[in-house]
Motif scaffolding. Sequence first.
Motif, PDB file in Angstrom:
ATOM      1  N   ARG A  28       0.828  -1.202   0.000  1.00 53.60           N
ATOM      2  CA  ARG A  28       0.000   0.000   0.000  1.00 53.60           C
ATOM      3  C   ARG A  28       0.864   1.255   0.000  1.00 53.60           C
ATOM      4  N   GLN A  29       1.942   1.240   0.811  1.00 55.67           N
ATOM      5  CA  GLN A  29       2.839   2.374   0.837  1.00 55.67           C
ATOM      6  C   GLN A  29       3.542   2.557  -0.507  1.00 55.67           C
ATOM      7  N   LEU A  30       3.941   1.440  -1.102  1.00 63.10           N
ATOM      8  CA  LEU A  30       4.589   1.513  -2.400  1.00 63.10           C
ATOM      9  C   LEU A  30       3.653   2.083  -3.456  1.00 63.10           C
ATOM     10  N   THR A  31       2.394   1.629  -3.433  1.00 63.41           N
ATOM     11  CA  THR A  31       1.428   2.097  -4.424  1.00 63.41           C
ATOM     12  C   THR A  31       1.156   3.590  -4.272  1.00 63.41           C
ATOM     13  N   GLN A  32       0.993   4.037  -3.005  1.00 66.21           N
ATOM     14  CA  GLN A  32       0.759   5.462  -2.780  1.00 66.21           C
ATOM     15  C   GLN A  32       1.948   6.305  -3.223  1.00 66.21           C
ATOM     16  N   LEU A  33       3.159   5.832  -2.903  1.00 66.11           N
ATOM     17  CA  LEU A  33       4.346   6.577  -3.303  1.00 66.11           C
ATOM     18  C   LEU A  33       4.490   6.630  -4.809  1.00 66.11           C
ATOM     19  N   CYS A  34       4.185   5.506  -5.459  1.00 68.92           N
ATOM     20  CA  CYS A  34       4.254   5.458  -6.920  1.00 68.92           C
ATOM     21  C   CYS A  34       3.269   6.442  -7.540  1.00 68.92           C
ATOM     22  N   ALA A  35       2.056   6.478  -6.995  1.00 65.11           N
ATOM     23  CA  ALA A  35       1.045   7.394  -7.536  1.00 65.11           C
ATOM     24  C   ALA A  35       1.451   8.845  -7.331  1.00 65.11           C
ATOM     25  N   SER A  36       2.008   9.154  -6.135  1.00 66.63           N
ATOM     26  CA  SER A  36       2.423  10.538  -5.890  1.00 66.63           C
ATOM     27  C   SER A  36       3.560  10.937  -6.803  1.00 66.63           C
ATOM     28  N   ARG A  37       4.499  10.015  -7.055  1.00 67.51           N
ATOM     29  CA  ARG A  37       5.593  10.342  -7.967  1.00 67.51           C
ATOM     30  C   ARG A  37       5.073  10.583  -9.380  1.00 67.51           C
ATOM     31  N   LYS A  38       4.122   9.744  -9.806  1.00 69.26           N
ATOM     32  CA  LYS A  38       3.558   9.921 -11.146  1.00 69.26           C
ATOM     33  C   LYS A  38       2.818  11.248 -11.249  1.00 69.26           C
ATOM     34  N   MET A  39       2.090  11.635 -10.177  1.00 70.40           N
ATOM     35  CA  MET A  39       1.417  12.938 -10.186  1.00 70.40           C
ATOM     36  C   MET A  39       2.432  14.064 -10.235  1.00 70.40           C
ATOM     37  N   GLY A  40       3.556  13.885  -9.544  1.00 70.65           N
ATOM     38  CA  GLY A  40       4.606  14.895  -9.600  1.00 70.65           C
ATOM     39  C   GLY A  40       5.158  15.038 -10.994  1.00 70.65           C
ATOM     40  N   TRP A  41       5.370  13.896 -11.697  1.00 74.35           N
ATOM     41  CA  TRP A  41       5.862  13.963 -13.076  1.00 74.35           C
ATOM     42  C   TRP A  41       4.858  14.646 -13.991  1.00 74.35           C
ATOM     43  N   GLU A  42       3.559  14.365 -13.768  1.00 72.94           N
ATOM     44  CA  GLU A  42       2.548  15.016 -14.599  1.00 72.94           C
ATOM     45  C   GLU A  42       2.559  16.527 -14.375  1.00 72.94           C
ATOM     46  N   ASN A  43       2.653  16.944 -13.083  1.00 71.48           N
ATOM     47  CA  ASN A  43       2.712  18.382 -12.813  1.00 71.48           C
ATOM     48  C   ASN A  43       3.988  18.998 -13.348  1.00 71.48           C
ATOM     49  N   LEU A  44       5.055  18.185 -13.383  1.00 71.11           N
ATOM     50  CA  LEU A  44       6.342  18.685 -13.832  1.00 71.11           C
ATOM     51  C   LEU A  44       6.308  19.096 -15.297  1.00 71.11           C
ATOM     52  N   SER A  45       5.547  18.377 -16.095  1.00 69.99           N
ATOM     53  CA  SER A  45       5.533  18.633 -17.530  1.00 69.99           C
ATOM     54  C   SER A  45       4.280  19.383 -17.985  1.00 69.99           C
ATOM     55  N   SER A  46       3.482  19.868 -17.006  1.00 68.68           N
ATOM     56  CA  SER A  46       2.205  20.474 -17.379  1.00 68.68           C
ATOM     57  C   SER A  46       2.266  21.992 -17.438  1.00 68.68           C
ATOM     58  N   ALA A  47       3.484  22.562 -17.492  1.00 63.66           N
ATOM     59  CA  ALA A  47       3.604  24.020 -17.561  1.00 63.66           C
ATOM     60  C   ALA A  47       3.273  24.480 -18.973  1.00 63.66           C
ATOM     61  N   SER A  48       1.999  24.788 -19.197  1.00 64.81           N
ATOM     62  CA  SER A  48       1.565  25.245 -20.520  1.00 64.81           C
ATOM     63  C   SER A  48       1.581  26.755 -20.639  1.00 64.81           C
ATOM     64  N   GLU A  49       1.857  27.450 -19.534  1.00 66.97           N
ATOM     65  CA  GLU A  49       1.885  28.899 -19.567  1.00 66.97           C
ATOM     66  C   GLU A  49       2.731  29.424 -18.409  1.00 66.97           C
ATOM     67  N   PHE A  50       3.174  30.676 -18.560  1.00 69.12           N
ATOM     68  CA  PHE A  50       3.943  31.352 -17.530  1.00 69.12           C
ATOM     69  C   PHE A  50       3.261  32.667 -17.196  1.00 69.12           C
ATOM     70  N   PHE A  51       3.691  33.273 -16.103  1.00 73.03           N
ATOM     71  CA  PHE A  51       3.149  34.560 -15.673  1.00 73.03           C
ATOM     72  C   PHE A  51       4.281  35.573 -15.613  1.00 73.03           C
ATOM     73  N   LEU A  52       4.196  36.598 -16.446  1.00 69.26           N
ATOM     74  CA  LEU A  52       5.187  37.666 -16.464  1.00 69.26           C
ATOM     75  C   LEU A  52       4.778  38.715 -15.433  1.00 69.26           C
ATOM     76  N   LEU A  53       5.517  38.789 -14.334  1.00 66.52           N
ATOM     77  CA  LEU A  53       5.141  39.684 -13.240  1.00 66.52           C
ATOM     78  C   LEU A  53       5.315  41.146 -13.607  1.00 66.52           C
ATOM     79  N   GLY A  54       6.245  41.451 -14.525  1.00 66.66           N
ATOM     80  CA  GLY A  54       6.412  42.828 -14.971  1.00 66.66           C
ATOM     81  C   GLY A  54       7.001  43.723 -13.906  1.00 66.66           C
ATOM     82  N   PHE A  55       6.451  44.946 -13.786  1.00 65.06           N
ATOM     83  CA  PHE A  55       7.020  45.955 -12.901  1.00 65.06           C
ATOM     84  C   PHE A  55       6.189  46.192 -11.650  1.00 65.06           C
ATOM     85  N   SER A  56       4.900  46.378 -11.824  1.00 62.55           N
ATOM     86  CA  SER A  56       4.064  46.740 -10.682  1.00 62.55           C
ATOM     87  C   SER A  56       2.659  46.195 -10.883  1.00 62.55           C
TER      88      SER A  56
END
Length: 351
Positions: A28-56
């Motif tokens: 069970r611990q292995l399965t949960q850890l595997c799922a969390s790692r896979k979710m991390g990889w999905e979030n890692l490659s899901s940057a479809s946009e950025f936010f330009l903070l600019g000046f003010s």
Amino acid sequence: MIQPNARRSRLEDCTIFRVHNPRICNLRQLTQLCASRKMGWENLSSASEFFLLGFSEQKEQQEALFGLFLSMYLVTVAGNLLIILAIISDTQLHTPMYFFLANLSLADACFVSTTVPKMLANIWIQNQVISYAGCLSQLYFFMLFVMLEAFLLAVMAYDRYMAICHPLHYIMVMSPELCALLVIASWIMNALHSLLHTLLMNSLSFCADQEIPHFFCDINPLLSLSCTDPFLNELAIFTVGGLAGLVCVLGLIISYAYIFSTILKIPSAQGKWKAFSTCSSHLSVVSLFFGTSFCVYFSPPSTRSAQKGTIASVIYTVVTPMLNPFIYSLRNRDIKSSLRKLIWVRKIHFT
């Protein structure tokens, strides 16, 4: 109830996690850890946009910034286009020096158009989002035109060296074929150079909802947001980019070393001033461009901050292209005469 095949598959998928942490032995611990790692990889490659903070983020300051940068952008584009039109329309300016100046003005107009319109659009619509593809495209064209300007300034220094140090051979050496070859080579080399850095940047992974503390997608802020090791990117910056920058700087230093040496040998003060005046405009632009760019990319990390870097970036990405037409037109009689002719002819034609 977990089926044997599914259980075996999950165990095989999670074996790598157990190697790094032998204390995890429960399925069970292995399965949960595997799922969390896979979710991390999905979030890692899901940057479809950025936010330009600019000046003010304050509305009153944003309105003032919008008016300021819009006026600077219009002045920059209009000034550089006037320089190009004046050089094209006046046959007396069809010389190597003004040919390089026309290409420099074109690079300046494209350079400022890479970053400022997107910043103005973000301020106008009150939206700081830039897409992943748009960010990489902005990075490509920004690196292309900033390095193209550096190469053109080095080529113009060589042109001034030939005109001052070898005036009798100037026409023969600086032929139209050589001038065209130098400009075309600068475009091709910098296009490939920018493509290399853009492809390497595209190979990195970024976490979702990334904020860039800048008004455009520059290479250093993007590398700082990467969730993967940017070793190849940094290696390319220090080798390929460093070599390209070193070639430009050495070309400028060597050319002006010979130019100053030749000027000092001129006996009369009037002759010295006349020779120096032919390269004073170029030297002013070189000092402004390289001085501010070095402050951005070569300042010590201890003294570097996002606000200081943004201000220095504004100087060499917006202010310098805006000042270049004024520097060349105010210190050059031929340019001022051609501009007066151009404006007078347009006025008569309009009337």
